[in-house]
Design a protein around this motif. Structure first.
Motif, PDB file in Angstrom:
ATOM      1  N   SER A 126     -62.136-113.805 -77.440  1.00 18.83           N
ATOM      2  CA  SER A 126     -61.354-114.968 -77.831  1.00 18.83           C
ATOM      3  C   SER A 126     -59.958-114.929 -77.214  1.00 18.83           C
ATOM      4  CB  SER A 126     -61.261-115.030 -79.363  1.00 18.83           C
ATOM      5  OG  SER A 126     -60.437-116.099 -79.773  1.00 18.83           O
ATOM      6  N   ILE A 127     -59.341-113.756 -77.219  1.00 18.37           N
ATOM      7  CA  ILE A 127     -58.000-113.616 -76.631  1.00 18.37           C
ATOM      8  C   ILE A 127     -58.046-113.830 -75.123  1.00 18.37           C
ATOM      9  CG2 ILE A 127     -56.111-112.004 -76.215  1.00 18.37           C
ATOM     10  CD1 ILE A 127     -56.792-110.701 -78.908  1.00 18.37           C
ATOM     11  N   ILE A 128     -59.048-113.232 -74.466  1.00 15.52           N
ATOM     12  CA  ILE A 128     -59.156-113.316 -73.007  1.00 15.52           C
ATOM     13  C   ILE A 128     -59.411-114.746 -72.557  1.00 15.52           C
ATOM     14  CG2 ILE A 128     -60.571-112.626 -71.021  1.00 15.52           C
ATOM     15  CD1 ILE A 128     -61.056-109.951 -72.548  1.00 15.52           C
ATOM     16  N   ARG A 129     -60.289-115.469 -73.256  1.00 16.20           N
ATOM     17  CA  ARG A 129     -60.689-116.813 -72.835  1.00 16.20           C
ATOM     18  C   ARG A 129     -59.526-117.813 -72.896  1.00 16.20           C
ATOM     19  NH1 ARG A 129     -66.392-117.676 -72.863  1.00 16.20           N
ATOM     20  NH2 ARG A 129     -66.146-119.862 -73.498  1.00 16.20           N
ATOM     21  N   LYS A 130     -58.576-117.617 -73.819  1.00 15.42           N
ATOM     22  CA  LYS A 130     -57.463-118.558 -73.934  1.00 15.42           C
ATOM     23  C   LYS A 130     -56.172-118.045 -73.275  1.00 15.42           C
ATOM     24  CE  LYS A 130     -56.205-116.886 -78.576  1.00 15.42           C
ATOM     25  NZ  LYS A 130     -56.140-117.258 -80.005  1.00 15.42           N
ATOM     26  N   SER A 131     -56.305-116.991 -72.462  1.00 16.09           N
ATOM     27  CA  SER A 131     -55.109-116.391 -71.837  1.00 16.09           C
ATOM     28  C   SER A 131     -55.151-116.455 -70.320  1.00 16.09           C
ATOM     29  CB  SER A 131     -54.966-114.934 -72.294  1.00 16.09           C
ATOM     30  OG  SER A 131     -54.843-114.841 -73.688  1.00 16.09           O
ATOM     31  N   ALA A 132     -55.813-117.481 -69.750  1.00 14.42           N
ATOM     32  CA  ALA A 132     -55.874-117.609 -68.289  1.00 14.42           C
ATOM     33  C   ALA A 132     -54.469-117.692 -67.706  1.00 14.42           C
ATOM     34  CB  ALA A 132     -56.671-118.853 -67.910  1.00 14.42           C
ATOM     35  N   GLY A 133     -54.169-116.835 -66.726  1.00 15.88           N
ATOM     36  CA  GLY A 133     -52.869-116.821 -66.067  1.00 15.88           C
ATOM     37  C   GLY A 133     -51.814-116.009 -66.782  1.00 15.88           C
ATOM     38  N   ASP A 134     -52.115-115.502 -67.993  1.00 14.84           N
ATOM     39  CA  ASP A 134     -51.150-114.702 -68.748  1.00 14.84           C
ATOM     40  C   ASP A 134     -51.459-113.215 -68.593  1.00 14.84           C
ATOM     41  OD1 ASP A 134     -50.031-117.057 -69.677  1.00 14.84           O
ATOM     42  OD2 ASP A 134     -51.289-117.079 -71.489  1.00 14.84           O
ATOM     43  N   SER A 135     -50.423-112.425 -68.443  1.00 16.40           N
ATOM     44  CA  SER A 135     -50.597-110.980 -68.320  1.00 16.40           C
ATOM     45  C   SER A 135     -50.909-110.387 -69.684  1.00 16.40           C
ATOM     46  CB  SER A 135     -49.326-110.347 -67.742  1.00 16.40           C
ATOM     47  OG  SER A 135     -49.479-108.938 -67.636  1.00 16.40           O
ATOM     48  N   LEU A 136     -51.958-109.587 -69.747  1.00 16.75           N
ATOM     49  CA  LEU A 136     -52.375-108.956 -70.999  1.00 16.75           C
ATOM     50  C   LEU A 136     -52.197-107.450 -70.919  1.00 16.75           C
ATOM     51  CD1 LEU A 136     -55.718-110.868 -71.736  1.00 16.75           C
ATOM     52  CD2 LEU A 136     -53.441-111.359 -72.673  1.00 16.75           C
ATOM     53  N   ALA A 137     -51.556-106.880 -71.951  1.00 17.19           N
ATOM     54  CA  ALA A 137     -51.433-105.432 -72.058  1.00 17.19           C
ATOM     55  C   ALA A 137     -52.630-104.910 -72.842  1.00 17.19           C
ATOM     56  CB  ALA A 137     -50.131-105.057 -72.762  1.00 17.19           C
TER      57      ALA A 137
ATOM     58  N   GLY B 215     -61.466 -89.733 -74.513  1.00 18.38           N
ATOM     59  CA  GLY B 215     -60.678 -89.195 -75.614  1.00 18.38           C
ATOM     60  C   GLY B 215     -59.185 -89.431 -75.503  1.00 18.38           C
ATOM     61  N   LYS B 216     -58.745 -90.100 -74.446  1.00 15.85           N
ATOM     62  CA  LYS B 216     -57.311 -90.346 -74.261  1.00 15.85           C
ATOM     63  C   LYS B 216     -57.039 -91.841 -74.184  1.00 15.85           C
ATOM     64  CE  LYS B 216     -56.610 -86.028 -71.679  1.00 15.85           C
ATOM     65  NZ  LYS B 216     -56.136 -85.436 -70.396  1.00 15.85           N
ATOM     66  N   LYS B 217     -55.858 -92.256 -74.671  1.00 14.23           N
ATOM     67  CA  LYS B 217     -55.453 -93.653 -74.585  1.00 14.23           C
ATOM     68  C   LYS B 217     -54.922 -93.950 -73.188  1.00 14.23           C
ATOM     69  CE  LYS B 217     -54.277 -94.411 -79.470  1.00 14.23           C
ATOM     70  NZ  LYS B 217     -53.209 -94.838 -80.413  1.00 14.23           N
ATOM     71  N   VAL B 218     -55.350 -95.062 -72.638  1.00 10.61           N
ATOM     72  CA  VAL B 218     -54.911 -95.483 -71.298  1.00 10.61           C
ATOM     73  C   VAL B 218     -54.406 -96.920 -71.408  1.00 10.61           C
ATOM     74  CG1 VAL B 218     -55.592 -95.888 -68.904  1.00 10.61           C
ATOM     75  CG2 VAL B 218     -56.614 -93.987 -70.190  1.00 10.61           C
ATOM     76  N   ASP B 219     -53.186 -97.164 -70.913  1.00  7.81           N
ATOM     77  CA  ASP B 219     -52.592 -98.497 -70.944  1.00  7.81           C
ATOM     78  C   ASP B 219     -52.831 -99.196 -69.606  1.00  7.81           C
ATOM     79  OD1 ASP B 219     -51.556 -98.239 -73.543  1.00  7.81           O
ATOM     80  OD2 ASP B 219     -49.829 -97.108 -72.790  1.00  7.81           O
ATOM     81  N   LEU B 220     -53.370-100.401 -69.672  1.00  9.60           N
ATOM     82  CA  LEU B 220     -53.685-101.177 -68.472  1.00  9.60           C
ATOM     83  C   LEU B 220     -53.098-102.581 -68.610  1.00  9.60           C
ATOM     84  CD1 LEU B 220     -57.476-100.206 -68.238  1.00  9.60           C
ATOM     85  CD2 LEU B 220     -55.617 -99.194 -66.895  1.00  9.60           C
ATOM     86  N   THR B 221     -52.957-103.265 -67.474  1.00 11.14           N
ATOM     87  CA  THR B 221     -52.468-104.644 -67.468  1.00 11.14           C
ATOM     88  C   THR B 221     -53.424-105.503 -66.650  1.00 11.14           C
ATOM     89  OG1 THR B 221     -50.158-103.916 -67.647  1.00 11.14           O
ATOM     90  CG2 THR B 221     -50.554-106.183 -66.920  1.00 11.14           C
TER      91      THR B 221
END
Length: 442
Positions: free
Chosen positions: A215-226, A233-239
């Motif tokens: 739902s978040i992805i479908r309404k966020s075209a053109g917006d940068s998502l963190a 087992g480790k947290k990885v941050d992506l954009t």
């Protein structure tokens, strides 16, 4: 070799399950019949020639050659033409002969001293209990097996783990769904998202379900998502930045929505190019009865539309059309589906076994619904006859008329004969269709 053995194992498991279900269905008739004092001459699984049998007390228990059902033989299933009357010996015409033969066969089962141990002399409620005992056993089996499948194994559901990552962006309406040299790279792949990553949050919002992430992805075209994922087992941050692209519109049942001209409906939405992995999730006990109820509703709908469904099966079997995956199948078709599922090595064995139990559970629901159809020789036909008798006697008593006596169900034998022929023809058609045009499992 292993695949062949697994295929055979799947068929055997389902066949044994069907045999046990039929046997317990007949036990559901047998136990109340004996409790109510009716003499039961035979308890048989199958039809045709007897393979083996053993007599215990007054009842012969055995297995016959054609495993397509079962029966118990109760004394006095059909009353004489009139209460206290003698069985008529003369008949004219084929159908009258059928009626006479049914009465004669019923009379022959009444031994001296057993005149009051006959089925037709029982109170209506006892006859109804006996005839509903079989379908009730199928309901119990279905509930138990659905509980094992749903609560013990679980059902496949979308998880928050990434199962697939597309390499490029391809519009849904594109003639080819393969990546071309000029196709844009999928944002998910470009951002470094990998299969196996578990999505923890998007833009700081904790992700609890795949639907929420979509739902978040479908309404966020053109917006940068963190996007924060759990990897090894480790947290990885992506954009990642979803692209606006064309996707099909799906209804609540997961089917593509079509417009008036039967063309798929599409919409412009944000797209990352990632798909969810499925996982088994155990369901609460409260989910069991709704699942059984849903299956009953589906089977009722199938039976109500059976003539049209059989026409579709015939058109597919003798023409170029494909089979309806939700249409009726024969024992051959069920066995084939069980064998193919069991032999798929890419699916964990636990899931394959769960699927086989689900098949047996669904078959018991089908036996329950089918046997309640109010036509002879089905259980529902005998129940309908008993209830009609109760109605006649109620109004006779209400208006102070002579007791009309038991309903002459022997008169329905010609209808029974016709229904047996129809069911036989239906079985032959389904078996033929399941051989030449089987329903695909995919």
């Amino acid at each position: 070799m292993e695949t062949v053995l697994l295929y055979i194992l799947g068929i055997l498991v389902v066949l044994v399950g069907i045999a046990v279900s039929i046997g317990l269905h007949e036990v559901g008739h047998l136990v109340p019949a004996k409790l109510f004092g009716v003499r039961v001459g035979q308890y048989m699984i199958g039809f045709g020639p007897t393979l083996f049998s053993r007599k215990r007390g007054e009842t012969e228990y055995g297995v016959k050659a054609i495993p397509l059902g079962g029966y118990i033989s109760m004394t006095g299933m059909y009353p004489p033409a009139r209460e206290g009357g003698k069985v008529r010996s003369a008949s004219t015409g084929f159908f009258q002969s059928l009626v006479q033969d049914a009465r004669s066969a019923s009379a022959d089962t009444i031994r001296e001293g057993d005149e009051n141990r006959v089925f037709y002399k029982l109170p209506v409620y006892k006859r109804v209990i006996i005839m509903l005992g079989g379908p009730f056993m199928n309901l119990v089996i279905a509930v138990v097996l659905f509980a094992i499948v749903l609560c013990g194994f679980g059902t496949q559901q979308l998880s928050t783990t990434v199962g697939s990552v597309s390499a490029c962006v391809v519009p849904a309406s594109s003639a080819s769904q393969k990546c071309t040299p000029d196709a844009a790279a999928a944002p998910g792949a470009a951002a470094g998202i990998k299969p196996g990553d578990k999505i923890l949050s998007i833009n700081g919002s904790t992700i609890d379900s795949w639907t929420q992430a979509t739902s978040i992805i479908r309404k966020s075209a053109g917006d940068s998502l963190a996007i924060t994922v759990l990897r090894d087992g480790k947290k990885v941050d992506l954009t990642a930045t979803p692209l606006l692209t064309e996707r099909y519109v799906y209804d609540a049942a997961g089917k593509v929505v079509e417009d008036a001209s039967k063309k798929p409906v599409t919409e412009k939405v944000g797209f990352l190019g990632i798909g969810a992995a499925y996982e088994l999730k155990k369901q609460p006990v409260s989910a069991v009865l709704p699942a059984v109820g849903t299956t009953i509703g589906q089977d009722v709908h199938l039976i109500l539309n059976l003539p049209a469904r059989l026409v579709d099966v015939a058109n597919a079997a003798f023409g170029p059309g494909a089979r309806d995956p939700n249409g009726p199948v024969s024992v051959v078709g069920v066995g084939r589906l069980a064998g193919e599922i069991t032999s798929i090595n890419t699916i964990p064995f636990v899931e394959r076994f769960s699927y086989l139990l689900g098949i047996i559970a669904s078959l018991n629901v089908a036996l329950l619904v089918f046997n309640l159809v109010p036509l002879m020789p089905l259980d529902g036909g005998h129940v309908a006859g008993a209830l009609w008798e109760a109605i006649r006697r109620f109004f006779a008593k209400l208006f102070k008329r002579r007791d009309p006596g038991p309903v002459d169900t022997a008169r329905l034998v010609p209808l029974t004969f016709a229904i047996v022929i129809v069911l036989g023809a239906m079985s032959v058609l389904l078996i033929y269709a399941d051989i030449v045009k089987p329903i695909p499992i995919g």
